[in-house]
Motif scaffolding. Structure first.
Motif, mmCIF file in Angstrom:
data_model
loop_
_atom_site.group_PDB
_atom_site.id
_atom_site.type_symbol
_atom_site.label_atom_id
_atom_site.label_comp_id
_atom_site.label_asym_id
_atom_site.label_seq_id
_atom_site.Cartn_x
_atom_site.Cartn_y
_atom_site.Cartn_z
ATOM 1 N N GLU B 14 0.824 -1.213 0.000
ATOM 2 C CA GLU B 14 0.000 0.000 0.000
ATOM 3 C C GLU B 14 0.859 1.264 0.000
ATOM 4 N N ARG B 15 1.994 1.218 0.692
ATOM 5 C CA ARG B 15 2.833 2.412 0.751
ATOM 6 C C ARG B 15 3.591 2.646 -0.558
ATOM 7 N N TYR B 16 4.086 1.600 -1.179
ATOM 8 C CA TYR B 16 4.900 1.762 -2.386
ATOM 9 C C TYR B 16 4.052 2.023 -3.630
ATOM 10 N N GLY B 20 -4.833 -1.100 -2.908
ATOM 11 C CA GLY B 20 -6.049 -1.005 -2.097
ATOM 12 C C GLY B 20 -6.940 -2.203 -2.313
ATOM 13 N N SER B 21 -8.223 -2.037 -1.950
ATOM 14 C CA SER B 21 -9.158 -3.135 -2.187
ATOM 15 C C SER B 21 -10.499 -2.563 -2.605
ATOM 16 N N GLN B 22 -11.326 -3.419 -3.220
ATOM 17 C CA GLN B 22 -12.671 -2.954 -3.587
ATOM 18 C C GLN B 22 -13.702 -4.042 -3.351
ATOM 19 N N PRO B 32 -6.680 2.785 3.157
ATOM 20 C CA PRO B 32 -5.987 1.508 3.028
ATOM 21 C C PRO B 32 -6.962 0.354 2.803
ATOM 22 N N PRO B 33 -6.454 -0.773 2.270
ATOM 23 C CA PRO B 33 -7.359 -1.865 1.906
ATOM 24 C C PRO B 33 -8.149 -2.400 3.095
ATOM 25 N N ARG B 34 -9.446 -2.678 2.852
ATOM 26 C CA ARG B 34 -10.300 -3.297 3.876
ATOM 27 C C ARG B 34 -10.503 -4.768 3.521
ATOM 28 N N LYS B 35 -10.821 -5.541 4.525
ATOM 29 C CA LYS B 35 -11.074 -6.959 4.276
ATOM 30 C C LYS B 35 -12.559 -7.263 4.262
ATOM 31 N N LEU B 36 -13.358 -6.235 4.607
ATOM 32 C CA LEU B 36 -14.813 -6.421 4.636
ATOM 33 C C LEU B 36 -15.464 -5.108 4.218
ATOM 34 N N CYS B 37 -16.456 -5.177 3.336
ATOM 35 C CA CYS B 37 -17.158 -3.957 2.929
ATOM 36 C C CYS B 37 -18.117 -3.567 4.051
ATOM 37 N N PRO B 38 -18.010 -2.332 4.581
ATOM 38 C CA PRO B 38 -18.872 -1.947 5.708
ATOM 39 C C PRO B 38 -20.349 -1.873 5.329
ATOM 40 N N ASP B 39 -20.647 -1.719 4.024
ATOM 41 C CA ASP B 39 -22.055 -1.660 3.595
ATOM 42 C C ASP B 39 -22.609 -3.029 3.220
#
Lengths: 351, 133
Positions: B14-16, B20-22, B32-39
């Motif tokens: 993520e730094r270099y 991310g994530s979708q 930063p990338p999430r492992k779960l969509c909050p919605d």
């Protein structure tokens, strides 16, 4: 040799500059004498947050955009520098990670004073020609240092150039037709382990070092290829100052007008491993299809790598794809006085 | 201040390169990338994604009193950047002064040295942004 060529090229020069006359002022030298003697008006200075790794990454990303290639397709990364950020820990892994080439990628750092970048280009040609790799990234990147008050301080600058070597005809912007090297053990310039600044042999860096090797490699290339000076449209020589490349051309009866388009040292200084590679970028930014370019680097210690490149029809359309080209980087400038320069280069012991 | 090596290493993608994530279900991108969509919660599937690095200054501040390790860089600009893909992140704006920056100004990501663990420690690299003129 199986055909290989450059499929992408990219440049980077930091935004900061210091004028030769400002350095001369501090050391009590006659500014105009130094400017005239070295043929260098100003040089680039890296920012506090820049080093050979960060410079290399930006040049690499530009090369990838010219090639329209995803970083994951790169199978080998070689970074040549005499100012790698770590004594032990590769710069190439950082670059490979930053462009997304990891983990299945060959990578190594190279060191050969100012010619480590072209050494990477030769390795790239070998790997691609032998089908060991599809795409190889060869980078020359440096944030060189000169001892305060030493003649080198007027020229030691920062920059990076990256080349993607490939073999697909529909991607090659400049064919790498041939290469050869001229290498001897010549102690003209060195930096010992843990030493902050390099030492050099003064005038000894000229005839037995720079001129012998640059001319030796260039003549060897002529012999190997059957080409002669008049067959080339451009010559790019290593450029430790603004005068040596022009003198080398005169000695070989080469029209100096063919050297000037790739001569950047007068306005950005000697970018060491990036010096002749950036000169090549400058030429690739203006060359027409079907033109012949001779590139000869020089690294103290000492050796020269000479290359014959021929541009293709794809070059004009490809070069505009760079996120930023060399002219953009050279054109943006923030001038530093010597005090700020000393801080940026951490020349004050307390920093 | 020294960051744990494992934390530094884990954050390198993520730094270099702004990895991310979708969420494949609602297409929201995270950095930063999430492992779960909050919605979408369990209905959404998360996959990794990249960002163009282009964005705009959402808000900014000029830092005159720096944390340890950044003293030499003052005054420097710290900004909230809104990426064109949506997420906002905090980063330094390189090669400029506060007077050069405006809310809404276009920026592009650059790779820079962020900090060094002195005197013999690790060098930390990552993203900063640069004004696009």
């Amino acid at each position: 040799m199986n055909s290989t060529g450059i499929v992408g090229f990219g440049a980077y020069v930091p935004p900061y500059r210091i004028k030769t006359e400002e350095i001369a002022r501090v050391w009590g030298e006659e500014p105009q004498r130094i400017v005239k003697g070295l043929g260098v008006q100003e040089k680039s200075v890296p920012g506090l947050d820049e080093d050979a790794a960060s410079l290399a990454v930006e040049a690499a990303r530009n090369a990838l955009s010219v090639a329209r290639l995803d970083g994951s397709r790169v199978q080998a990364v070689y970074v040549g520098s005499e100012s790698h950020p770590y004594a032990v820990k590769p710069t190439a892994t950082m670059v490979a990670e930053a462009i997304g080439a990891t983990p299945e990628v060959m990578a190594a750092d190279l060191e050969f004073a100012c010619k480590a970048g072209t050494a990477g280009l030769q390795i790239g040609m070998g790997l691609v020609a032998s089908n060991m790799a599809e795409y190889v990234l060869a980078i020359g990147s440096d944030t060189s240092q000169g001892r305060p008050g030493d003649a080198l301080e007027y020229t030691a600058a920062a920059g990076a150039a990256a080349f993607l070597v490939g073999r697909q005809k529909e991607q090659i912007v400049a064919k790498l037709e041939q290469t050869c090297s001229f290498t001897t053990d010549t102690p003209d310039f060195w930096r010992r382990q843990h030493a902050e600044f390099p030492s050099h042999g003064g005038r000894f860096t000229g005839e037995p070092a720079y001129f012998r090797h640059v001319m030796g490699a260039t003549q060897a290339l002529f012999e190997k290829t059957g080409m002669k000076a008049s067959d080339f449209d451009y010559f790019v020589f290593h450029q430790p100052n603004g005068k040596f490349p022009l003198e080398a051309a005169k000695k070989m009866e080469i029209d100096v007008e063919k050297v000037k388009p790739g001569l950047l040292t007068p306005i950005i200084g000697n970018t060491y491993s990036a010096a002749s590679p950036l000169g090549l970028c400058a030429v690739l930014d203006i060359a027409k299809p079907g033109q012949n370019i001779c590139l000869t680097s020089f690294g103290s210690g000492a050796g020269s790598d000479a290359f014959w490149l021929q541009t293709t029809d794809l070059l004009p359309k490809a070069r505009v794809r760079a996120t930023h080209n060399l002219a953009w980087y050279v054109g943006r400038k923030q001038y530093l006085d010597y005090a700020m320069y000393a801080k940026y280069r951490r020349k004050l012991k307390s920093l | 201040m020294t960051e744990n090596i494992a934390i530094t290493w884990r954050r390198i993608p993520e730094r270099y390169r702004l990895a991310g994530s979708q969420c494949t279900s609602c297409k929201t991108k995270f950095f930063p990338p999430r492992k779960l969509c909050p919605d979408c919660r369990r209905k959404g599937k998360i996959e990794s994604c990249g960002f163009s690095g282009k964005g705009k200054i959402y808000s900014f501040s000029e830092v005159h009193s720096a944390p340890a390790g950044l003293e030499l860089e003052i005054p420097y600009v710290l900004a909230i950047v809104q990426l064109e893909e949506g997420p906002k992140l905090t980063a330094q704006v390189a090669d400029c002064h506060g007077c050069d920056v405006q809310v809404g100004a276009p920026v592009e990501a650059v790779f820079r040295k962020i900090r060094s663990d002195d005197p013999e420690g690790l060098l930390h690299y990552g993203y900063k942004f640069r004004l696009v003129k």
